[in-house]
Motif scaffolding. Structure first.
Motif, PDB file in Angstrom:
ATOM      1  N   ARG B 209      -6.944  11.501   9.595  1.00  0.00           N
ATOM      2  CA  ARG B 209      -6.375  10.263   9.084  1.00  0.00           C
ATOM      3  C   ARG B 209      -4.895  10.166   9.427  1.00  0.00           C
ATOM      4  O   ARG B 209      -4.096   9.598   8.692  1.00  0.00           O
ATOM      5  CB  ARG B 209      -6.620  10.160   7.581  1.00  0.00           C
ATOM      6  N   ALA B 210      -4.555  10.744  10.574  1.00  0.00           N
ATOM      7  CA  ALA B 210      -3.222  10.611  11.167  1.00  0.00           C
ATOM      8  C   ALA B 210      -2.125  11.267  10.340  1.00  0.00           C
ATOM      9  O   ALA B 210      -0.967  10.905  10.422  1.00  0.00           O
ATOM     10  CB  ALA B 210      -2.876   9.141  11.420  1.00  0.00           C
ATOM     11  N   PHE B 211      -2.492  12.268   9.549  1.00  0.00           N
ATOM     12  CA  PHE B 211      -1.465  13.000   8.820  1.00  0.00           C
ATOM     13  C   PHE B 211      -0.836  14.021   9.759  1.00  0.00           C
ATOM     14  O   PHE B 211      -1.537  14.812  10.384  1.00  0.00           O
ATOM     15  CB  PHE B 211      -2.086  13.724   7.625  1.00  0.00           C
ATOM     16  N   ARG B 216       7.149   9.672   6.493  1.00  0.00           N
ATOM     17  CA  ARG B 216       6.108   8.808   5.964  1.00  0.00           C
ATOM     18  C   ARG B 216       6.723   7.827   4.981  1.00  0.00           C
ATOM     19  O   ARG B 216       7.828   8.028   4.491  1.00  0.00           O
ATOM     20  CB  ARG B 216       5.030   9.640   5.282  1.00  0.00           C
ATOM     21  N   SER B 217       5.983   6.751   4.721  1.00  0.00           N
ATOM     22  CA  SER B 217       6.437   5.832   3.683  1.00  0.00           C
ATOM     23  C   SER B 217       5.791   6.269   2.371  1.00  0.00           C
ATOM     24  O   SER B 217       4.914   7.128   2.368  1.00  0.00           O
ATOM     25  CB  SER B 217       6.034   4.402   4.048  1.00  0.00           C
ATOM     26  N   HIS B 218       6.237   5.718   1.262  1.00  0.00           N
ATOM     27  CA  HIS B 218       5.701   6.134  -0.029  1.00  0.00           C
ATOM     28  C   HIS B 218       5.199   4.946  -0.834  1.00  0.00           C
ATOM     29  O   HIS B 218       5.940   4.008  -1.074  1.00  0.00           O
ATOM     30  CB  HIS B 218       6.773   6.881  -0.827  1.00  0.00           C
ATOM     31  N   TYR B 219       3.942   5.016  -1.227  1.00  0.00           N
ATOM     32  CA  TYR B 219       3.354   3.945  -2.028  1.00  0.00           C
ATOM     33  C   TYR B 219       3.918   3.990  -3.436  1.00  0.00           C
ATOM     34  O   TYR B 219       4.328   2.974  -3.984  1.00  0.00           O
ATOM     35  CB  TYR B 219       1.832   4.137  -2.051  1.00  0.00           C
TER      36      TYR B 219
ATOM     37  N   LEU C 110      -6.325   5.671  -0.539  1.00  0.00           N
ATOM     38  CA  LEU C 110      -6.145   4.659   0.515  1.00  0.00           C
ATOM     39  C   LEU C 110      -4.678   4.608   0.917  1.00  0.00           C
ATOM     40  O   LEU C 110      -4.342   4.520   2.100  1.00  0.00           O
ATOM     41  CB  LEU C 110      -6.615   3.294   0.014  1.00  0.00           C
ATOM     42  N   PHE C 112      -2.572   6.988   0.811  1.00  0.00           N
ATOM     43  CA  PHE C 112      -2.247   8.183   1.600  1.00  0.00           C
ATOM     44  C   PHE C 112      -2.370   7.891   3.097  1.00  0.00           C
ATOM     45  O   PHE C 112      -1.501   8.242   3.889  1.00  0.00           O
ATOM     46  CB  PHE C 112      -3.168   9.341   1.194  1.00  0.00           C
ATOM     47  N   THR C 113      -3.461   7.207   3.469  1.00  0.00           N
ATOM     48  CA  THR C 113      -3.642   6.870   4.880  1.00  0.00           C
ATOM     49  C   THR C 113      -2.509   5.963   5.353  1.00  0.00           C
ATOM     50  O   THR C 113      -1.931   6.172   6.424  1.00  0.00           O
ATOM     51  CB  THR C 113      -4.983   6.138   5.103  1.00  0.00           C
ATOM     52  N   LEU C 114      -2.197   4.951   4.549  1.00  0.00           N
ATOM     53  CA  LEU C 114      -1.152   4.006   4.955  1.00  0.00           C
ATOM     54  C   LEU C 114       0.203   4.703   5.060  1.00  0.00           C
ATOM     55  O   LEU C 114       1.000   4.411   5.950  1.00  0.00           O
ATOM     56  CB  LEU C 114      -1.080   2.852   3.953  1.00  0.00           C
ATOM     57  N   GLU C 115       0.462   5.630   4.165  1.00  0.00           N
ATOM     58  CA  GLU C 115       1.724   6.390   4.225  1.00  0.00           C
ATOM     59  C   GLU C 115       1.820   7.182   5.520  1.00  0.00           C
ATOM     60  O   GLU C 115       2.876   7.268   6.142  1.00  0.00           O
ATOM     61  CB  GLU C 115       1.813   7.356   3.036  1.00  0.00           C
ATOM     62  N   ASN C 116       0.671   7.757   5.938  1.00  0.00           N
ATOM     63  CA  ASN C 116       0.661   8.509   7.194  1.00  0.00           C
ATOM     64  C   ASN C 116       1.055   7.615   8.364  1.00  0.00           C
ATOM     65  O   ASN C 116       1.686   8.065   9.312  1.00  0.00           O
ATOM     66  CB  ASN C 116      -0.741   9.068   7.471  1.00  0.00           C
ATOM     67  N   LEU C 117       0.642   6.339   8.285  1.00  0.00           N
ATOM     68  CA  LEU C 117       0.932   5.403   9.377  1.00  0.00           C
ATOM     69  C   LEU C 117       2.317   4.796   9.229  1.00  0.00           C
ATOM     70  O   LEU C 117       2.717   3.956  10.031  1.00  0.00           O
ATOM     71  CB  LEU C 117      -0.109   4.275   9.399  1.00  0.00           C
ATOM     72  N   GLN C 118       3.032   5.194   8.186  1.00  0.00           N
ATOM     73  CA  GLN C 118       4.348   4.629   7.869  1.00  0.00           C
ATOM     74  C   GLN C 118       4.321   3.122   7.712  1.00  0.00           C
ATOM     75  O   GLN C 118       5.245   2.423   8.136  1.00  0.00           O
ATOM     76  CB  GLN C 118       5.376   5.036   8.926  1.00  0.00           C
ATOM     77  N   VAL C 119       3.251   2.628   7.113  1.00  0.00           N
ATOM     78  CA  VAL C 119       3.195   1.204   6.775  1.00  0.00           C
ATOM     79  C   VAL C 119       4.246   0.956   5.698  1.00  0.00           C
ATOM     80  O   VAL C 119       4.331   1.721   4.736  1.00  0.00           O
ATOM     81  CB  VAL C 119       1.787   0.848   6.234  1.00  0.00           C
ATOM     82  N   PRO C 120       5.075  -0.078   5.861  1.00  0.00           N
ATOM     83  CA  PRO C 120       6.091  -0.338   4.834  1.00  0.00           C
ATOM     84  C   PRO C 120       5.441  -0.554   3.468  1.00  0.00           C
ATOM     85  O   PRO C 120       4.351  -1.123   3.375  1.00  0.00           O
ATOM     86  CB  PRO C 120       6.776  -1.615   5.305  1.00  0.00           C
ATOM     87  N   ARG C 121       6.135  -0.123   2.436  1.00  0.00           N
ATOM     88  CA  ARG C 121       5.586  -0.128   1.090  1.00  0.00           C
ATOM     89  C   ARG C 121       5.134  -1.528   0.660  1.00  0.00           C
ATOM     90  O   ARG C 121       4.112  -1.683  -0.003  1.00  0.00           O
ATOM     91  CB  ARG C 121       6.655   0.403   0.144  1.00  0.00           C
ATOM     92  N   MET C 124       1.606  -2.489   1.665  1.00  0.00           N
ATOM     93  CA  MET C 124       0.465  -1.660   1.262  1.00  0.00           C
ATOM     94  C   MET C 124      -0.515  -2.346   0.313  1.00  0.00           C
ATOM     95  O   MET C 124      -1.725  -2.314   0.565  1.00  0.00           O
ATOM     96  CB  MET C 124       0.959  -0.355   0.650  1.00  0.00           C
ATOM     97  N   PRO C 125      -0.033  -2.983  -0.769  1.00  0.00           N
ATOM     98  CA  PRO C 125      -0.990  -3.557  -1.711  1.00  0.00           C
ATOM     99  C   PRO C 125      -1.950  -4.528  -1.036  1.00  0.00           C
ATOM    100  O   PRO C 125      -3.158  -4.526  -1.299  1.00  0.00           O
ATOM    101  CB  PRO C 125      -0.105  -4.291  -2.725  1.00  0.00           C
ATOM    102  N   ILE C 128      -4.528  -2.668   1.003  1.00  0.00           N
ATOM    103  CA  ILE C 128      -5.500  -2.022   0.116  1.00  0.00           C
ATOM    104  C   ILE C 128      -6.478  -3.058  -0.426  1.00  0.00           C
ATOM    105  O   ILE C 128      -7.690  -2.836  -0.438  1.00  0.00           O
ATOM    106  CB  ILE C 128      -4.767  -1.269  -1.018  1.00  0.00           C
ATOM    107  N   MET C 164      -7.081   2.163   8.440  1.00  0.00           N
ATOM    108  CA  MET C 164      -6.180   2.362   9.578  1.00  0.00           C
ATOM    109  C   MET C 164      -6.358   1.278  10.632  1.00  0.00           C
ATOM    110  O   MET C 164      -5.607   1.217  11.581  1.00  0.00           O
ATOM    111  CB  MET C 164      -6.441   3.725  10.225  1.00  0.00           C
TER     112      MET C 164
END
Lengths: 193, 249, 478
Positions: B209-211, B216-219, C110, C112-121, C124-125, C128, C164
């Motif tokens: 999953r591309a880790f 990284r960004s943070h949710y 979910l 976690f995957t977006l964070e790996n891709l560095q999707v801006p916060r 994300m919602p 998701i 992703m």
């Protein structure tokens, strides 16, 4: 510190941290009850139990940090489980891990015979004793009593952690599940080399 | 108000707790740990929603441990100076020793109380996320720990299944505690073998999953705000007041 | 037909693990195109999972494997990709539902995957929400993953892969831990998702009957790791086994009467009676959580019954993971461990169970089928002639099922009584003398296999499927 580690090695180390965190917690409770009756000396001969994940993890993974990190994590897991001595334990985990790590660092992470593993166990004992001396106020105790505690702890580190750790890791190797880790490669090497 | 300690930034809380513990180690009078213990419990009463029944249960082993410290210090401690309070057999206990025994055993309680405060008010996931965001903990390490934490219930099931399976082989059948303990020993290797298998699977799932462990960004952003500083100061205040005992006690 | 671009392409590709002498994959050349649905098949150990791990770049890095030939992903050489880069376009769902998650809840996982891709916060919602909507998992957003069933976990793992927005989805035996009905539901769900997203799907699988007509194309590997065939996929029935000739004798070896068990005032087993005769093969089937495993554990004495009596011979238990029983360092010691069998008995069992060649191997290091034989041997050596097998068919390929079939058949001929818990009705219909169905802790039966397996309404009530006979699986009996 984690440069050159594969993710699966880091996860393995963490999982060992978890498993031994639980084991440590079990013995912490046994030890605590015991200590209530016999006093701090009760801990000393079994202290090696709390160093064992350092030895096992380093013996299997063989990379810098493989002794320090799982010991710290095991302590952290004890804390996370909510009923342990708490953050103080993380500190002692770091110190114990450093003691074991130091012995391996001295060999430049090249040798992993029984003697080295025992030295590492003893090293964890020495480090943790110095820390305990400071934190629990052993200075206030009779010097000969302190000397006895020290000897017991170092011996326990060398035997329970050093010899016991090697025994556990070797048994695990025999199950064939460690394929792909340094310990298995050291034994077999490249099949065609 | 009752959520304040739960909402405190975990890294800050950890710093405060560790600082207090290190500082307390320098004090050998009984009043400092006693005051500190009371202060910590007071903080927890005021600013947290604690299940006190559970707390007492967690505290119990340390109480027993503290008792152990108490009497060994009396018996094996250096005699020290000062008037002899009383003599039992060959052991004579001086006032200094008496005080020290109280100090060391109360210290155990003081350490335990603040540690329990941390444990009871901190969610593991938040602590790890905070360490990653505030203290630049390596994401590889952080998520390895989180994934390990997720495995706890899986390990528990596996542990029970192994125990049951071994029962049919006749281990642990004798119900003496010693036999049960040696039966536990046999569970370690299968548990570890399972851990090795899971480690690889989990690592593969993360990498797939591309880790990468890189930026990284943070949710869930975990920040440090004004109330974290206020709480930090509160801890410092409790510590300072307790330590000042050396001047008047 | 429009020309489709290859997205994954292997040319003369070979792969060898450092610890083995022979290569695992040999001279593989293939191309996977956009929107294709491909299945990779082959006997166990043929390297099909290895091939999948090459396509998502987990290998060679993770095992220091030695490669030759070329791998091109989306037109670029695989070596040129930075770590993790290729995984954005090529997502994977793995076999084990328990080892794929690192966060507590679906939403966090979910993220976690977006964070790996560095999707801006801020984005994300919305992403998701979208994926939860697409996958129909909206109501599980805050659910704790570890509390879900295996089938649910596989859907969550798929959602975590799809968020992703990949172009290709790899599946590594995703149904292995699911019961047949749950598996079919998963396939139908996945098929809709594939139509909506236009993904390419590449799966490694041996239970082809569960996929109906999902795939377009099948690449089969031979035992030595080369491509054997690459052709259009044809739908199959389950590989069927011949109907066993009953070896039933009159003597009742084991009898449980009126067994009840409850835990925390919840009834787990209610008034269950079960006789097992010498040479009889009894199948126990029913939905997950109906109490089947609990029943077996009570029958063999691992768990205590609150009420009821058990009489006759002692029963032996073989768990789904047979290695859970193992206590010693070699197969031979394992058989001798409990019950002190005589040298003759031991010799006979080692031979009958075909364990001679692995007598000195570590019981953890042998194959799954061998482990089960070791476990059966250990039980028989302990004088337990009544064998209770828990889910022995789960995740087994055709060859393994055929071996299991023969194993059960020979034990029944030897006069053992066997009870087998399984979801696999094809297997059950071939092997069973008697069938019992279980739901909510209540056992119904005995049912005659012929009647039961033509009663689809009754089967559906117990979440079971009708056996669908395909061709007799000949090779195993040749």
């Amino acid at each position: 510190m984690l440069k050159g580690w594969k993710l699966k090695e880091i996860v393995l180390m963490s999982l060992f941290g978890v498993v031994f965190g639980i084991v440590y917690l079990l013995f912490l409770h046994i030890g605590n009850l015991w200590a209530g009756v016999i006093g701090p000396l009760a801990y000393e001969w079994m202290f090696g139990i709390w160093f064992i994940v350092s030895i096992i993890s380093m013996y299997i993974i063989r990379k810098p940090g493989a002794a320090l990190l799982p010991e710290t994590l095991a302590a952290a897991i004890e804390v996370m489980l909510g009923n342990a001595v708490g953050p103080r334990l993380i500190l002692s985990g770091i110190i114990q891990g450093l003691g074991a790590e130091a012995a391996f660092a001295l060999t430049r992470y090249r040798h992993f015979q029984l003697g080295i593993l025992m030295t590492a166990g003893a090293g964890a004992g020495v480090f943790s004793f110095i820390y305990g001396y400071f934190l629990s106020g052993y200075a206030a105790l009779d010097p000969s009593f302190v000397a006895l505690m020290f000897t017991l702890r170092v011996l326990s580190g060398a035997i329970i952690a050093g010899v016991g750790g090697k025994y556990i890791a070797d048994s695990l190797l025999a199950t064939g599940s460690l394929r792909g880790y340094a310990i298995a490669k050291a034994e077999k090497g490249d099949a065609r080399a | 108000m009752r959520r304040l300690l739960h909402e405190m930034n975990p890294s800050m809380k950890f710093l405060a707790v560790t600082g207090c513990i290190l500082a307390l180690a320098f004090f050998f009078n009984p009043w400092t740990p006693l005051l500190f213990f009371s202060g910590v419990v007071l903080l927890q009463v005021l600013f947290s929603q604690t299940n006190w029944k559970l707390w007492s249960l967690a505290m119990l082993p340390f109480l027993i441990g503290a008792f152990g410290y108490f009497w060994t210090t009396l018996v094996f401690g250096q005699p020290g100076e000062g008037p002899v309070l009383w003599t039992i057999g060959t052991i004579s206990i001086t006032a200094q020793q008496w005080e020290l025994a109280w100090s060391l055993s109360l210290r155990v309680l003081a350490f335990s109380s603040i540690s329990l405060l941390f444990a009871f008010t901190t969610k593991p996931v938040h602590f790890i996320q905070s360490l990653m965001q505030q203290w630049k903990l390596s994401p590889k390490l952080a998520f390895s720990v989180l994934i390990s934490y997720q495995f706890l219930p899986v390990f528990k099931t596996e542990f029970e299944q192994l125990q049951q399976a071994h029962r049919i082989r006749g281990t642990g059948a004798g119900s003496s505690p010693l036999k049960r303990l040696t039966a536990l020993r046999r569970l370690l290797i299968p548990m570890l073998a399972g851990a090795v298998r899971k480690a690889e699977r989990a690592a593969f799932a993360m990498e797939a999953r591309a880790f990468t462990g890189e930026a990284r960004s943070h949710y869930a952003e975990i920040k440090i705000g004004p109330k974290d500083y206020v709480l930090f100061c509160l801890f410092s205040l409790v510590l300072t007041l307790s330590c000042s005992a050396i001047f008047w006690a | 037909m429009p020309v489709r671009n290859p997205i994954l392409q292997l040319d003369g590709f070979s792969f060898r693990f450092p610890e083995s002498v022979e290569p695992t994959l040999r001279d593989i050349s293939l191309a996977i195109h956009e929107k294709e649905r491909v299945v990779i098949t082959g006997p166990s150990g043929c390297g099909k999972s290895t091939l999948l791990y090459v396509l998502n770049r987990l290998y060679p890095h993770n095992c220091d494997g030695e490669v030759s030939g070329s791998v091109r992903l989306f037109g670029r050489s695989a070596q040129e990709y930075a770590p993790g880069e290729a995984n954005r376009k090529i997502a994977t769902v793995f076999q084990d539902p328990d080892s794929q998650f690192c966060m507590p809840t679906v939403e966090e996982e979910l993220a976690f995957t977006l964070e790996n891709l560095q999707v801006p916060r801020e984005e994300m919602p919305q992403r998701i929400d979208q994926i939860l909507h697409l996958t129909g998992l909206g109501s599980f957003r805050h659910g704790v993953i570890q509390t879900f069933s295996g089938g649910m976990k596989q859907r969550i793992a798929t959602a975590c892969a799809l968020i992703m927005e990949p172009e290709c989805l790899l599946l590594d035996e995703p149904l292995a831990h699911l019961d047949p009905l749950t598996a079919k539901e998963f396939v139908a769900w996945l098929s809709l998702l594939q139509q909506e997203t236009g993904l390419a799907v590449v799966a490694v699988e041996h239970k082809l009957e569960l996929w109906s007509s999902f795939f377009d194309r099948e690449i089969s590997l031979s035992e030595n790791g080369a491509i054997q065939q690459d052709q259009a996929f044809t739908e199959r029935g389950a590989p069927s086994l011949p109907k066993r000739v009953s070896a039933i004798r009159q003597e009742v070896l084991f009898e449980a009467v009126g067994i009840s068990v409850s835990k925390a005032s919840k009834a787990l087993l209610q008034n269950i009676s079960l006789p097992l005769r010498s040479g009889e093969v009894t199948v126990i089937a029913g939905p997950n959580g109906s109490g089947k495993s609990t029943l077996l554990k009570v029958l063999c004495g691992i768990l205590k019954a609150d009420k009821g009596t058990i009489s006759g011979m002692r029963a032996g238990f073989v768990p789904q993971s047979p290695e859970q029983l193992f206590l010693s360092k070699s197969v031979e010691e394992e058989l001798a461990y409990s019950g002190n069998p005589s040298p003759d008995t031991l010799h006979y069992l080692m031979k009958a169970l075909d364990l001679k060649t692995i007598a000195h191997a570590h019981p953890f290091s042998v194959s799954h089928g061998q482990k089960r034989r070791v476990a059966i041997g250990a039980m028989l050596a302990d004088g337990r002639q009544v064998l209770l097998l828990d889910e022995p068919t789960a995740g087994q390929d055709q060859q393994a099922l055929a071996e299991l079939y023969r194993q059960i058949e020979s034990r029944a001929q030897d006069g053992c009584a066997l009870a087998v818990v399984t979801h696999d009705m094809n297997f059950a219909s071939s092997i069973a003398d008697t069938v019992h169905l279980m739901k909510d802790g209540i056992l119904s039966g005995p049912h005659q296999p012929e009647e039961l397996f033509s009663n689809s309404a009754l089967l559906a009530e117990y979440r079971l499927h009708m056996p669908k006979k395909g061709d007799i699986y000949a090779p195993a009996f040749a």
